[in-house]
Design an enzyme around this catalytic site. Sequence first.
Site, PDB file in Angstrom:
ATOM      1  N   CYS A   1       0.734  -1.141   0.348  1.00 15.04           N
ATOM      2  CA  CYS A   1       0.355  -0.095  -0.137  1.00 15.04           C
ATOM      3  C   CYS A   1       0.656   1.800   0.321  1.00 15.04           C
ATOM      4  O   CYS A   1       0.054   2.117  -0.835  1.00 15.04           O
ATOM      5  CB  CYS A   1      -1.355   0.156   1.205  1.00 15.04           C
ATOM      6  SG  CYS A   1      -0.509  -0.417   2.332  1.00 15.04           S
TER       7      CYS A   1
ATOM      8  N   ARG B   1       7.479 -10.844   4.902  1.00 13.11           N
ATOM      9  CA  ARG B   1       7.004 -11.255   7.118  1.00 13.11           C
ATOM     10  C   ARG B   1       8.318 -11.630   7.707  1.00 13.11           C
ATOM     11  O   ARG B   1       8.537 -12.914   7.021  1.00 13.11           O
ATOM     12  CB  ARG B   1       5.538 -11.426   6.493  1.00 13.11           C
ATOM     13  CG  ARG B   1       4.421 -10.970   6.556  1.00 13.11           C
ATOM     14  CD  ARG B   1       4.568  -9.168   6.198  1.00 13.11           C
ATOM     15  NE  ARG B   1       3.778  -8.864   5.581  1.00 13.11           N
ATOM     16  CZ  ARG B   1       2.043  -8.949   5.449  1.00 13.11           C
ATOM     17  NH1 ARG B   1       1.057  -9.958   6.360  1.00 13.11           N
ATOM     18  NH2 ARG B   1       1.039  -7.957   4.139  1.00 13.11           N
TER      19      ARG B   1
ATOM     20  N   GLN C   1       0.433 -11.187  -2.485  1.00 12.72           N
ATOM     21  CA  GLN C   1      -1.228 -10.664  -2.222  1.00 12.72           C
ATOM     22  C   GLN C   1      -1.016 -10.421  -3.537  1.00 12.72           C
ATOM     23  O   GLN C   1      -0.410  -9.768  -4.309  1.00 12.72           O
ATOM     24  CB  GLN C   1      -0.719  -9.674  -1.678  1.00 12.72           C
ATOM     25  CG  GLN C   1       0.043  -9.564  -0.408  1.00 12.72           C
ATOM     26  CD  GLN C   1      -0.216  -9.117   0.928  1.00 12.72           C
ATOM     27  OE1 GLN C   1       0.092  -8.130   0.202  1.00 12.72           O
ATOM     28  NE2 GLN C   1      -0.724  -8.925   2.189  1.00 12.72           N
TER      29      GLN C   1
ATOM     30  N   ASP D   1      -2.779  -7.737  -4.817  1.00 10.80           N
ATOM     31  CA  ASP D   1      -3.398  -6.052  -3.728  1.00 10.80           C
ATOM     32  C   ASP D   1      -4.359  -5.629  -4.740  1.00 10.80           C
ATOM     33  O   ASP D   1      -3.280  -5.634  -6.051  1.00 10.80           O
ATOM     34  CB  ASP D   1      -2.671  -6.194  -3.053  1.00 10.80           C
ATOM     35  CG  ASP D   1      -2.276  -5.703  -1.600  1.00 10.80           C
ATOM     36  OD1 ASP D   1      -3.740  -5.195  -1.739  1.00 10.80           O
ATOM     37  OD2 ASP D   1      -1.359  -5.117  -1.316  1.00 10.80           O
TER      38      ASP D   1
ATOM     39  N   HIS E   1      -5.581  -1.754  -4.414  1.00 13.98           N
ATOM     40  CA  HIS E   1      -5.899  -0.263  -3.879  1.00 13.98           C
ATOM     41  C   HIS E   1      -6.945   0.635  -4.631  1.00 13.98           C
ATOM     42  O   HIS E   1      -6.240   1.357  -5.894  1.00 13.98           O
ATOM     43  CB  HIS E   1      -4.415   0.656  -3.355  1.00 13.98           C
ATOM     44  CG  HIS E   1      -3.934  -0.425  -2.502  1.00 13.98           C
ATOM     45  ND1 HIS E   1      -2.880  -1.555  -2.958  1.00 13.98           N
ATOM     46  CD2 HIS E   1      -4.184  -0.593  -0.853  1.00 13.98           C
ATOM     47  CE1 HIS E   1      -2.666  -2.074  -1.263  1.00 13.98           C
ATOM     48  NE2 HIS E   1      -3.100  -1.585  -0.511  1.00 13.98           N
TER      49      HIS E   1
ATOM     50  N   LYS F   1     -12.610  -3.305   8.789  1.00 18.37           N
ATOM     51  CA  LYS F   1     -11.619  -4.044   7.575  1.00 18.37           C
ATOM     52  C   LYS F   1     -13.439  -5.356   7.738  1.00 18.37           C
ATOM     53  O   LYS F   1     -13.881  -5.540   8.641  1.00 18.37           O
ATOM     54  CB  LYS F   1     -10.424  -5.007   6.917  1.00 18.37           C
ATOM     55  CG  LYS F   1     -10.107  -5.651   8.532  1.00 18.37           C
ATOM     56  CD  LYS F   1      -8.832  -6.343   8.177  1.00 18.37           C
ATOM     57  CE  LYS F   1      -7.635  -7.314   9.627  1.00 18.37           C
ATOM     58  NZ  LYS F   1      -8.638  -8.477   9.299  1.00 18.37           N
TER      59      LYS F   1
ATOM     60  N   HIS G   1      -8.575  -1.041   0.851  1.00 20.38           N
ATOM     61  CA  HIS G   1      -7.375  -1.676   0.379  1.00 20.38           C
ATOM     62  C   HIS G   1      -8.755  -3.126   0.979  1.00 20.38           C
ATOM     63  O   HIS G   1      -9.325  -3.275   0.967  1.00 20.38           O
ATOM     64  CB  HIS G   1      -6.654  -2.463   1.250  1.00 20.38           C
ATOM     65  CG  HIS G   1      -5.977  -1.190   2.288  1.00 20.38           C
ATOM     66  ND1 HIS G   1      -4.346  -0.710   2.580  1.00 20.38           N
ATOM     67  CD2 HIS G   1      -6.732   0.219   2.811  1.00 20.38           C
ATOM     68  CE1 HIS G   1      -4.337  -0.037   2.807  1.00 20.38           C
ATOM     69  NE2 HIS G   1      -5.326   1.604   3.002  1.00 20.38           N
TER      70      HIS G   1
END
Length: 611
Positions: free
Chosen positions: A305, A334, A352, A354, A356, A439, A485
Amino acid sequence: MTELETLRHSAAHILATALLELWPEAQLAAGPPVENGFYYDVSLSHRISPEDFPKIEEKMREIVRAGQPFVCVPTSREEAEKLALRGRLGALSERPVPSEFKLDILRGIPEGEPITLYQNGEFLDLCAGPHVKSTALVRAVRLTHVASAYYRGDEKNPQLQRIYGTAFPSERELAEHLARLEEAKKRDHRKLGRELELFYFDEAVGAGLPLWLPRGAVIRQELQAFLGELLAKQGYETVFTPHIGELGLYRTSGHFPYYRESQYPPIPEPAVWESLVHEGCRCGDYANRLESGVVGGYLLKPMNCPMHARIFASRPRSYRELPVRLAEFGTVYRWEKSGELGGMTRLRGFTQDDAHIFCSESQVEAEVAGCLELVRTVLATLDLRDCRIRLGLRGPDSGKYIGEPALWEKAEAALCSAIRQAGLEFTREAGEAAFYGPKIDFLVRDCLGREWQLGTVQLDYNLPIRFGLAFVGADNREHRPVMIHRAPFGSLERFLAILIEHFGGDFPVWLAPEQVRILPISDQQLDYAREVAAALRKRRLRVSVDEKHETLNAKIRIAESQKIPYMAIVGKNEQSSKNLSVRSRRRGNLGVMALTVFADQLVDEVIRRSL
């Protein structure tokens, strides 16, 4: 707690009582209920193994038959501390050795909170409860496995033995659960991933860093293509970002320090590193300089992000452009502790799906609705229909979250409204929010009844403020966008693991790494088999020819074990008639077909993404 969780919590105390009756010197830590069971952490001089389970279970049954009442004993902090120092907590009787773990747990209870003990028979434990009325109500219990665990999950603390078990109200429910566990062993993604050659872990590469093998890569590409089609329909644009970024970027976003425990340590710039070495700087000194911002560095990307926010900020934006939807299959890193790694479900490097969305406040509800529909389409296509929706809200610890309460309230209200407008039921759960905003999570049950957190949609008023994002409105003034997100798969690696276990490795044909295997009965049919394979490949189907010198039955068994959806058998008759004898892994023999008919049916099945 639910009734079942209360039963399992009580079973954990029965386990602890049995352990102490067998090994009075044992030191107990904690024993909570968990999903599908319970555990108790214990420090003991010798290793407990599954061979010890029968005698532990027999001792537990004795305690159940005794019908010991669970008695709640409210007490003061001072009195509880005296009991811990006398070795009375987590014990059957007083002993000269202090209850170190119980004393530490006691001291971690915030001031002002009530202190309660629970007693059954001679066993007394520090516990908030609740429990069933008597041990006699815990009728169906079974120990399942034992593992190592650091006290409080910290590698600096002593390593304990964690004994797992499960409990149900009846023997029938326990038997059904144990049958599901046996089925789960057969479907274990680590076992099937190895057998089907989908992924590989190599110590030379590093723990928690998987290698996608060619067959697994096919599934990944198909999932990405599937989602890519859906994203194109919703107007997303694809971006790519680096795997590493300036530490300052993550200071701005708040990932450093709010997400620091899950990140790899910062990497000094080469010049800074040389200077530190020249100065003889210790690691602790460098860490202090990082904290204070005196020196900079880089960070392996923990989230996509912040970089997407910088892409939005790369040029002036007008309200006419909004919403801006940026999507990326972005790899993130991570720092998971070694004891927490688990196949493809818990990794140190993963990708991911992902995206946005940057939009105006008036567009939030419609954009969240689009995200919800996207997640539902993904899950339905993959036969993951049994799911519940959770709205994750802030927890009581305000230090874990950024931003003003008023913005959180606005974000929470917007997500509530979007879910209701979509006609969906949901539960609210405090403490499940991201550090920057509330979320929506989709928690999916697979065919074995296990729950997985998959798709997520997060609403964020805070990162646009921290990054100074703006767009020019119709009034010719600057306005702050809102950031959404969202990730329908979450982690591609974790999603693959769930699909392997859900389908038992028997993927629908559109996802199968190999869709058809041609089985020539003898070498005389090899040329025709290759001709068939070439024709099917022209239709963009994934095909191989089994050219081994094996019997037909052996070739069928091999293809079945490798979970190939279709086998096309070619012998003399098929060769002369230019046909195929088709066998489906799921439906058995389908009879003789013309090559074009079989190809058309298969292509249609792939296009429809049929299950």
